[in-house]
Design an enzyme around this catalytic site. Structure first.
Site, PDB file in Angstrom:
ATOM      1  CB  SER A  22      -0.965  -0.001   1.187  1.00  0.00           C
ATOM      2  OG  SER A  22      -1.906  -1.037   1.021  1.00  0.00           O
ATOM      3  CB  THR A  67      -3.930  -4.876   6.134  1.00  0.00           C
ATOM      4  OG1 THR A  67      -3.865  -6.144   5.490  1.00  0.00           O
ATOM      5  CG2 THR A  67      -2.611  -4.579   6.821  1.00  0.00           C
ATOM      6  CE  LYS A  71      -8.521  -6.085   5.341  1.00  0.00           C
ATOM      7  NZ  LYS A  71      -8.832  -6.598   4.005  1.00  0.00           N
ATOM      8  CB  THR A 160     -15.838 -24.137   9.236  1.00  0.00           C
ATOM      9  OG1 THR A 160     -14.443 -24.410   9.396  1.00  0.00           O
ATOM     10  CG2 THR A 160     -16.582 -24.418  10.529  1.00  0.00           C
TER      11      THR A 160
HETATM   12  P1  NDP Z   1      -9.929 -14.967   7.234  1.00  0.00           P
HETATM   13  O1  NDP Z   1      -8.874 -15.470   8.147  1.00  0.00           O
HETATM   14  O2  NDP Z   1     -11.002 -14.087   7.760  1.00  0.00           O
HETATM   15  O3  NDP Z   1     -10.666 -16.233   6.508  1.00  0.00           O
HETATM   16  C1  NDP Z   1      -9.897 -17.293   6.040  1.00  0.00           C
HETATM   17  C2  NDP Z   1     -10.793 -18.290   5.287  1.00  0.00           C
HETATM   18  O4  NDP Z   1      -9.932 -19.256   4.687  1.00  0.00           O
HETATM   19  C3  NDP Z   1     -11.782 -19.049   6.179  1.00  0.00           C
HETATM   20  O5  NDP Z   1     -12.997 -19.186   5.478  1.00  0.00           O
HETATM   21  C4  NDP Z   1     -11.091 -20.417   6.336  1.00  0.00           C
HETATM   22  O6  NDP Z   1     -11.992 -21.495   6.507  1.00  0.00           O
HETATM   23  C5  NDP Z   1     -10.411 -20.562   4.994  1.00  0.00           C
HETATM   24  N1  NDP Z   1      -9.270 -21.479   4.995  1.00  0.00           N
HETATM   25  C6  NDP Z   1      -8.066 -21.298   5.620  1.00  0.00           C
HETATM   26  N2  NDP Z   1      -7.254 -22.339   5.346  1.00  0.00           N
HETATM   27  C7  NDP Z   1      -7.952 -23.194   4.541  1.00  0.00           C
HETATM   28  C8  NDP Z   1      -7.647 -24.448   3.939  1.00  0.00           C
HETATM   29  N3  NDP Z   1      -6.462 -25.031   4.104  1.00  0.00           N
HETATM   30  N4  NDP Z   1      -8.601 -25.041   3.172  1.00  0.00           N
HETATM   31  C9  NDP Z   1      -9.808 -24.453   2.987  1.00  0.00           C
HETATM   32  N5  NDP Z   1     -10.157 -23.267   3.540  1.00  0.00           N
HETATM   33  C10 NDP Z   1      -9.234 -22.648   4.321  1.00  0.00           C
HETATM   34  O7  NDP Z   1      -9.132 -14.244   6.042  1.00  0.00           O
HETATM   35  P2  NDP Z   1      -9.621 -13.046   5.092  1.00  0.00           P
HETATM   36  O8  NDP Z   1     -11.001 -13.336   4.618  1.00  0.00           O
HETATM   37  O9  NDP Z   1      -9.362 -11.739   5.733  1.00  0.00           O
HETATM   38  O10 NDP Z   1      -8.588 -13.176   3.872  1.00  0.00           O
HETATM   39  C11 NDP Z   1      -8.613 -14.296   3.011  1.00  0.00           C
HETATM   40  C12 NDP Z   1      -7.544 -14.134   1.930  1.00  0.00           C
HETATM   41  O11 NDP Z   1      -7.874 -13.042   1.074  1.00  0.00           O
HETATM   42  C13 NDP Z   1      -6.155 -13.833   2.489  1.00  0.00           C
HETATM   43  O12 NDP Z   1      -5.228 -14.536   1.691  1.00  0.00           O
HETATM   44  C14 NDP Z   1      -6.006 -12.338   2.302  1.00  0.00           C
HETATM   45  O13 NDP Z   1      -4.662 -11.940   2.185  1.00  0.00           O
HETATM   46  C15 NDP Z   1      -6.764 -12.149   0.988  1.00  0.00           C
HETATM   47  N6  NDP Z   1      -7.290 -10.788   0.796  1.00  0.00           N
HETATM   48  C16 NDP Z   1      -6.817 -10.091  -0.293  1.00  0.00           C
HETATM   49  C17 NDP Z   1      -7.279  -8.815  -0.561  1.00  0.00           C
HETATM   50  C18 NDP Z   1      -6.776  -8.097  -1.774  1.00  0.00           C
HETATM   51  O14 NDP Z   1      -6.939  -6.862  -1.848  1.00  0.00           O
HETATM   52  N7  NDP Z   1      -6.189  -8.792  -2.734  1.00  0.00           N
HETATM   53  C19 NDP Z   1      -8.260  -8.147   0.321  1.00  0.00           C
HETATM   54  C20 NDP Z   1      -8.737  -8.994   1.419  1.00  0.00           C
HETATM   55  C21 NDP Z   1      -8.226 -10.269   1.633  1.00  0.00           C
HETATM   56  P3  NDP Z   1     -12.553 -21.909   7.984  1.00  0.00           P
HETATM   57  O15 NDP Z   1     -13.727 -21.001   8.248  1.00  0.00           O
HETATM   58  O16 NDP Z   1     -12.933 -23.326   7.812  1.00  0.00           O
HETATM   59  O17 NDP Z   1     -11.420 -21.694   8.958  1.00  0.00           O
END
Ligand code: NDP
Length: 283
Positions: A22, A67, A71, A160
């Site tokens: 950023s 970030t 958030k 989940t």
């Molecule tokens: P969260 O931690 O809030 O959510 C993570 C999600 O990933 C949950 O649904 C979790 O499932 C799932 N998950 C994690 N590991 C696995 C796995 N091995 N197999 C299947 N599902 C899995 O993260 P965010 O929503 O904040 O961010 C998600 C991604 O998006 C990150 O990589 C982040 O960097 C990216 N991002 C990018 C942005 C951009 O501008 N490019 C903006 C926002 C986010 P469960 O509920 O089962 O734990």
């Protein structure tokens, strides 16, 4: 760069923060637009987030991007919350008013839709259902943005299932919760699949039957390190069009810049090129 008594300050808060792109985007836009402003990274100790934000109410900063991992906590410190931040249940933008009040917004979803428009011109979010993989803040913001853009159905697939059900319920009848085990069936008629999980970040991959999608479906990954993730490599191998997470990052930064500095970022600077150099240095 010369800082003056009138310099406008904004920044990004996270932990860790050293690799945030950023500051590269915003400072390039500031330089090109000739504005007297600076955008700084703040790596805050996790327990001190609220204290840090509270101290800024006294003035001095225009706004902050938020970030990981702050958030959700950013919503709780705000005095006003935009409709889209409320829907996403997360904020990536805080704007400080002169009287110390803080408003929270979420531009991640708008950034996602912008990225589709930029990398897959002609993509119409109203043309059919989309599949979003994940149920965290990113997935929630994406689901809210697609609904707002007129998408007829958002299917949330999550490891989940209970979490996906809770999110679907909070977003209303346009969103359905699906088990990852039913992906074969649920991907058959989608116009797009968006990976909003952190699976790639953790070194693992996301095993999804992308071959079940229609040939003209667009595949998107929010993760941008590496730029072409294993998920996008799988999609490209199947001949699908793709959208990457870096374009989304740029898309969410554009309205953030306008909120902090009072004008749109200048178009003439190629921030994607600068960010790519930082991601994958050529020397
Ligand atoms: P969260 O931690 O809030 O959510 C993570 C999600 O990933 C949950 O649904 C979790 O499932 C799932 N998950 C994690 N590991 C696995 C796995 N091995 N197999 C299947 N599902 C899995 O993260 P965010 O929503 O904040 O961010 C998600 C991604 O998006 C990150 O990589 C982040 O960097 C990216 N991002 C990018 C942005 C951009 O501008 N490019 C903006 C926002 C986010 P469960 O509920 O089962 O734990």
């Amino acid at each position: 760069m010369t800082l003056t008594g009138k310099t406008r300050l904004a920044g990004v808060v996270g932990q860790p923060i050293a690799h945030s792109l950023s500051p590269i985007l915003h400072n390039a836009w500031l330089k090109a637009s000739g504005l007297d402003g600076v955008y700084a990274p703040f790596g805050i100790a996790e327990p001190r987030f609220e204290a840090f934000i509270d101290g800024l109410r006294a003035g001095s900063i225009r706004g902050l991007n938020i970030t990981l991992p702050f958030k959700i906590r950013a919503l709780a410190v705000a005095d006003e919350i935009s409709h889209r931040a409320r829907l996403a249940q997360a904020a990536n933008v805080l704007v400080f008013a002169e009287d110390g009040r803080i408003s929270a917004d979420n531009t991640d979803g708008a950034g996602l839709i912008w990225a589709f428009g930029s990398q897959t011109p002609g993509f119409d979010p109203q043309a059919g259902p989309v599949a979003i993989i994940g149920a965290g803040g990113g997935a929630q913001g994406a689901a809210a943005a697609f609904l707002e853009a007129g998408c007829p159905k958002v299917r949330l697939f999550n490891r989940t299932l209970e979490k996906a059900k809770r999110v679907a319920e909070s977003l209303g009848e346009g969103v359905e919760a699906w088990s990852l085990a039913d992906a074969d069936q649920g991907l058959q008629d989608v116009i797009a699949v968006i990976n909003a999980t952190s699976a790639g970040l953790l070194g693992g991959g996301l095993a999804l039957p992308l071959e079940a999608t229609p040939v003209d479906a667009v595949i998107m990954d929010m993760t941008y390190k590496p730029l072409i993730t294993p998920f996008l490599t799988q999609a490209l191998g199947l001949g699908r069009r793709t959208v990457d997470g870096l374009e989304m990052l740029i898309g969410q930064a554009r309205p953030s810049f306008a909120a902090f500095f009072g004008r749109d970022p200048p178009d003439e600077v190629d921030v994607r090129h600068l960010a790519l150099n930082a991601l994958e240095p050529t020397s």
